[in-house]
Design an enzyme around this catalytic site. Structure first.
Site, PDB file in Angstrom:
ATOM      1  N   ASN A   1      13.323 -76.515  37.696  1.00 17.52           N
ATOM      2  CA  ASN A   1      12.768 -77.211  36.696  1.00 17.52           C
ATOM      3  C   ASN A   1      13.859 -77.443  35.411  1.00 17.52           C
ATOM      4  OD1 ASN A   1      12.955 -74.881  35.348  1.00 17.52           O
ATOM      5  ND2 ASN A   1      10.727 -74.477  34.776  1.00 17.52           N
TER       6      ASN A   1
ATOM      7  N   ASP B   1      19.059 -62.670  29.986  1.00 19.37           N
ATOM      8  CA  ASP B   1      17.682 -62.592  29.812  1.00 19.37           C
ATOM      9  C   ASP B   1      17.112 -61.285  30.438  1.00 19.37           C
ATOM     10  OD1 ASP B   1      17.983 -63.339  32.304  1.00 19.37           O
ATOM     11  OD2 ASP B   1      17.066 -65.323  32.152  1.00 19.37           O
TER      12      ASP B   1
ATOM     13  N   GLU C   1      12.967 -72.620  29.060  1.00 19.26           N
ATOM     14  CA  GLU C   1      12.096 -73.492  30.014  1.00 19.26           C
ATOM     15  C   GLU C   1      12.173 -74.906  29.332  1.00 19.26           C
ATOM     16  OE1 GLU C   1      11.245 -72.743  32.718  1.00 19.26           O
ATOM     17  OE2 GLU C   1      10.184 -70.838  32.690  1.00 19.26           O
TER      18      GLU C   1
HETATM   19  C1  GLP Z   1      15.796 -67.036  36.799  1.00 21.30           C
HETATM   20  C2  GLP Z   1      16.502 -66.675  35.850  1.00 21.30           C
HETATM   21  C3  GLP Z   1      17.731 -67.630  35.559  1.00 21.30           C
HETATM   22  C4  GLP Z   1      18.110 -68.226  37.337  1.00 21.30           C
HETATM   23  C5  GLP Z   1      17.024 -68.698  37.987  1.00 21.30           C
HETATM   24  C6  GLP Z   1      17.296 -69.052  39.084  1.00 21.30           C
HETATM   25  O1  GLP Z   1      14.490 -67.666  36.404  1.00 21.30           O
HETATM   26  N1  GLP Z   1      16.105 -66.435  34.699  1.00 21.30           N
HETATM   27  O2  GLP Z   1      18.744 -67.356  35.129  1.00 21.30           O
HETATM   28  O3  GLP Z   1      19.292 -69.042  37.089  1.00 21.30           O
HETATM   29  O4  GLP Z   1      16.243 -67.659  37.996  1.00 21.30           O
HETATM   30  O5  GLP Z   1      17.373 -68.189  40.383  1.00 21.30           O
HETATM   31  P1  GLP Z   1      17.637 -68.196  41.536  1.00 21.30           P
HETATM   32  O6  GLP Z   1      19.324 -68.118  41.744  1.00 21.30           O
HETATM   33  O7  GLP Z   1      16.938 -67.002  42.332  1.00 21.30           O
HETATM   34  O8  GLP Z   1      17.347 -69.479  42.176  1.00 21.30           O
END
Ligand code: GLP
Length: 244
Positions: free
Chosen positions: A137, A68, A144
């Site tokens: 979430n 993404d 989402e």
């Molecule tokens: C972001 C990314 C996800 C990721 C998530 C968790 O929103 N788009 O791909 O898994 O955050 O991130 P973190 O590992 O910093 O908790």
């Protein structure tokens, strides 16, 4: 099938994840790897860089697709996922820049940007191993919680809790983009193998729903229960909050 592995701590989790990725690349040097951003895979990327420095791993033939990107951020923006991957992995290994793929964060035609990514994924023959984090979430990539799942690359409005969770990387909440472009659930499910990492106890509830809850678009990760080859790697801190 989901296999749950518990690593003692974040360092061990990162090492185990790196072994899984390295094994994939050694078995098939021209593997297509799906990469994820976020804090969770940082240790994995550090370990891969170290393996490369030690002469134990080459990514010279690997093709990559990131999950993404934020809409509206240029590749050079300090918080773009493109830049994140370069800073934390790509710049430190022997990857071929031509084989690195990202959905476009800046575009004039969103639909065309999504279609272009779909075509690139198809031309590469799909993903061999997809690395995933998980949002508190239950989001994967930027899929989402929603009423239904979107299968292909699409533009998504970010949930308020996601913007708040990611605000730590920006000057303030207002700076966090409101939209992202993300692979869809179908793209992720098409990966031949999936490795999901979770290392913060605030992810435990999402991991629990993913592992044992009903398959529900309101917990997008729950759909992984239907995938034939998923490894979920958590640290002891997350495992302590799980009932399996
Ligand atoms: C972001 C990314 C996800 C990721 C998530 C968790 O929103 N788009 O791909 O898994 O955050 O991130 P973190 O590992 O910093 O908790």
């Amino acid at each position: 099938m989901v296999e749950l592995i518990v690593a003692e701590d974040y360092q061990r989790l990162s090492e185990q994840a790196a072994h899984i990725v390295a094994r994939q690349i050694r078995n098939k040097p021209d593997s297509v790897i799906g990469f994820a951003t976020g804090s969770t895979p940082l240790g994995l990327y550090r370990e891969l860089v170290e393996m490369h420095r030690q002469g134990e791993l080459s990514l010279a033939k690997v093709t990559t697709f990131n999950l993404d990107e934020y809409v509206g951020l240029s590749r050079e923006h300090p918080q773009s996922y493109y830049r994140f991957m370069w800073e934390n992995l790509f710049a430190h290994v022997d990857i071929e820049p031509d084989r690195i793929h990202f959905p476009a964060g800046l575009f004039t035609d969103g639909e065309a940007a999504c279609e272009a990514y779909e075509r690139e994924l198809e031309a590469a023959g799909g993903i061999d191993l997809q690395i995933l984090g998980i949002g508190a979430n239950g989001h994967i990539g930027f899929n989402e919680p929603a009423e239904s799942l979107t299968l292909s690359t699409h533009i998504v409005g970010l949930a308020e809790e996601t913007r708040q969770a990611n605000a730590r990387f920006f000057e303030n909440l207002a700076e966090v983009p409101r939209e992202a472009i993300t692979m869809g659930i179908g793209n992720i499910m098409n990966a031949r193998a999936i490795l999901l990492l979770a290392s913060d106890k605030n992810k435990a509830e999402a991991v629990q729903s993913m592992l044992t809850g009903k398959v529900d678009p309101k917990v997008p990760a729950s759909v992984l229960q239907l995938h034939p080859r998923v490894t979920v790697l958590v640290n002891a801190e997350v495992a302590a909050h799980l009932q399996t």
